[in-house]
Design an enzyme around this catalytic site. Structure first.
Site, PDB file in Angstrom:
ATOM      1  N   LYS A  64       0.810  -1.227   0.000  1.00 56.40           N
ATOM      2  CA  LYS A  64       0.000   0.000   0.000  1.00 56.40           C
ATOM      3  C   LYS A  64       0.839   1.270   0.000  1.00 56.40           C
ATOM      4  O   LYS A  64       0.335   2.365  -0.258  1.00 56.40           O
ATOM      5  CB  LYS A  64      -0.969  -0.013   1.186  1.00 56.40           C
ATOM      6  CG  LYS A  64      -1.877  -1.224   1.236  1.00 56.40           C
ATOM      7  CD  LYS A  64      -2.749  -1.366  -0.017  1.00 56.40           C
ATOM      8  CE  LYS A  64      -3.918  -0.458   0.049  1.00 56.40           C
ATOM      9  NZ  LYS A  64      -4.884  -0.653  -1.062  1.00 56.40           N
TER      10      LYS A  64
HETATM   11  C1  LIG Z   1      -7.066  -1.520   2.040  1.00 54.27           C
HETATM   12  C2  LIG Z   1      -5.945  -1.628   2.743  1.00 54.27           C
HETATM   13  N1  LIG Z   1      -5.077  -2.662   2.596  1.00 54.27           N
HETATM   14  C3  LIG Z   1      -5.144  -3.560   1.524  1.00 54.27           C
HETATM   15  C4  LIG Z   1      -4.428  -4.851   1.750  1.00 54.27           C
HETATM   16  C5  LIG Z   1      -4.585  -5.867   0.804  1.00 54.27           C
HETATM   17  C6  LIG Z   1      -5.429  -5.689  -0.456  1.00 54.27           C
HETATM   18  O1  LIG Z   1      -4.917  -4.703  -1.307  1.00 54.27           O
HETATM   19  P1  LIG Z   1      -5.925  -3.900  -2.259  1.00 54.27           P
HETATM   20  O2  LIG Z   1      -5.041  -3.321  -3.331  1.00 54.27           O
HETATM   21  O3  LIG Z   1      -6.538  -2.850  -1.425  1.00 54.27           O
HETATM   22  O4  LIG Z   1      -6.937  -4.888  -2.807  1.00 54.27           O
HETATM   23  C7  LIG Z   1      -3.996  -7.107   1.030  1.00 54.27           C
HETATM   24  N2  LIG Z   1      -3.279  -7.351   2.146  1.00 54.27           N
HETATM   25  C8  LIG Z   1      -3.089  -6.371   3.071  1.00 54.27           C
HETATM   26  C9  LIG Z   1      -2.269  -6.703   4.288  1.00 54.27           C
HETATM   27  C10 LIG Z   1      -3.644  -5.097   2.888  1.00 54.27           C
HETATM   28  O5  LIG Z   1      -3.414  -4.134   3.808  1.00 54.27           O
HETATM   29  C11 LIG Z   1      -5.547  -0.638   3.765  1.00 54.27           C
HETATM   30  O6  LIG Z   1      -4.397  -0.795   4.291  1.00 54.27           O
HETATM   31  O7  LIG Z   1      -6.334   0.268   4.048  1.00 54.27           O
END
Ligand SMILES: C=C(NCc1c(COP(=O)(O)O)cnc(C)c1O)C(=O)O
Length: 365
Positions: A56
């Site tokens: 992220k």
């Molecule tokens: C949406 C958020 N995180 C996405 C996330 C994801 C998924 O990523 P996305 O690109 O949001 O689908 C997978 N694993 C972890 C540990 C994550 O933190 C956030 O940190 O607010």
């Protein structure tokens, strides 16, 4: 069209920590592949190597820099407010610390203490919200963030759930790194047979899927990667009912705008439960030395489920097939979590040998 990135030469002097976002390794998971009887090349994109510790960081940097370019963020005036399961917040707080913005994060109660402590160390204010609150409830992480934005002068929500810079970060940076790594490897094929990513906002899988399809259109050799989304039981993204689960960062009770559900992108969704996710996480740590977090386990568990299925057999048995699994963050986010601290395993023979030599439990110092 995204092009393969050249590697970031960290041997040089970086202007700031923001120059250390992304550029993560694509690592062979040969021990797990062997133990699973897989012939394909199982590869993990280890995002915890990024400066803030997760995938992220990429969207946080891109959203902030785009907001500055377009005048949405005004230095000395704007207050960045974001609802997050933690990692996007960490990326944003890191960018705000470097650029001098105040930062407020709304964070559901289930998210780890480690994320909260790091957010505060980066200078952010952290507001905990009830995990079970529906996304559109005023007390939810989104509802509280919107209330604070409306009442705090200069309040801005960059909004990872609908901001196009979220998937674009992956279209350009994450995909480019994967393509470059494959292009310059000694692997027999340079393309992706199977791409697996968990879905939270859906930005990672949407951005990667769009970049893969655009690259396939340009190459026009008829090859088409299979794109698999991993989803926890209790999330509606891959179907099923809303429920509670421990894995952090993936799954929602609504469909974020940035989750691109165009039929040509995601080919299938595979659900996994907490038990499967955490067991797979511990395998990645113990068998591959990759200190990843729980959603990486969901991604691996879903990958193995699919490769074991009839649909996945051809790829599973193809020594030239490249299987790329996104491993979004690191276990240092979760060191105090019971799922990580608990060990179901019997003490090893070596453990017992040590115990008999020193005549006491190993921890009784
Ligand atoms: C949406 C958020 N995180 C996405 C996330 C994801 C998924 O990523 P996305 O690109 O949001 O689908 C997978 N694993 C972890 C540990 C994550 O933190 C956030 O940190 O607010």
């Amino acid at each position: 069209m995204s092009t393969p990135n050249s590697p970031s030469h960290w041997s040089g002097v970086l202007n700031s920590a923001l120059d250390a976002v992304g550029n993560t390794p694509l690592v062979r998971l040969d021990r797990i592949a062997k133990n699973e009887g897989l012939k394909c090349n199982l590869l993990g994109k280890a995002e915890f190597f990024s400066v803030g510790g997760s995938v992220k960081d990429r969207i946080a940097k891109r959203m902030v820099e785009h907001a500055e370019k377009t005048g949405v963020l005004i230095p000395g005036q704007s207050v960045v407010i974001e609802p997050t399961s933690g990692n996007t917040g960490i990326g944003l707080a890191l960018a705000c610390a470097i650029k001098g913005y105040k930062c407020i994060i709304t964070l559901p109660a289930k998210m780890s203490l480690e994320k909260e402590v790091l957010l505060k160390a980066l200078g952010a204010e952290v507001v905990r919200t009830p995990t079970e609150a529906a996304h559109d409830a005023p007390e939810s992480l989104i509802g509280v963030a919107e209330t604070l934005r409306d009442k705090i002068p200069g309040g801005v929500i960059l909004d990872q759930y609908s901001n196009p810079q979220n998937p674009l970060a992956h279209y350009f940076s994450t995909y480019g790194e994967i393509a470059y790594a494959l292009e310059t490897s000694d692997l027999p094929r340079k393309d992706i047979a199977l791409l697996v990513a968990g879905a939270g906002t859906g930005g990672t899988i949407s951005g990667l899927a769009r970049a893969i399809r655009d690259a396939e259109k340009e190459k026009a050799d008829g090859h088409k990667a299979f794109i698999l989304a991993a989803d926890p039981e209790g999330s509606i993204l891959g179907g099923g009912d809303v429920g509670q689960y421990q894995v952090e960062g993936i799954g929602y009770d609504f469909f974020p705008d940035v989750l691109d559900r165009a039929p040509e992108l995601i080919d299938a969704w595979i659900k996994s439960n907490d038990k499967e996710a955490f067991a797979a996480t511990k395998r990645l740590i113990k068998e591959e030395g990759l200190c990843v977090g729980g959603s990486s386990g969901t991604a691996l568990a879903s990958t193995l489920k699919w490769l074991r299925s009839e649909a996945g057999r051809k790829i599973a048995e193809d020594p030239e097939a490249n299987v790329v699994v996104m491993l979004p963050d690191g276990v240092r986010n979760y060191m105090s979590k019971p799922w990580f601290l608990e060990s179901e395993e019997e003490s090893s023979e070596l453990h017992n040998t040590i115990r008999s030599i020193i005549g006491r439990d190993l921890n009784d110092a």
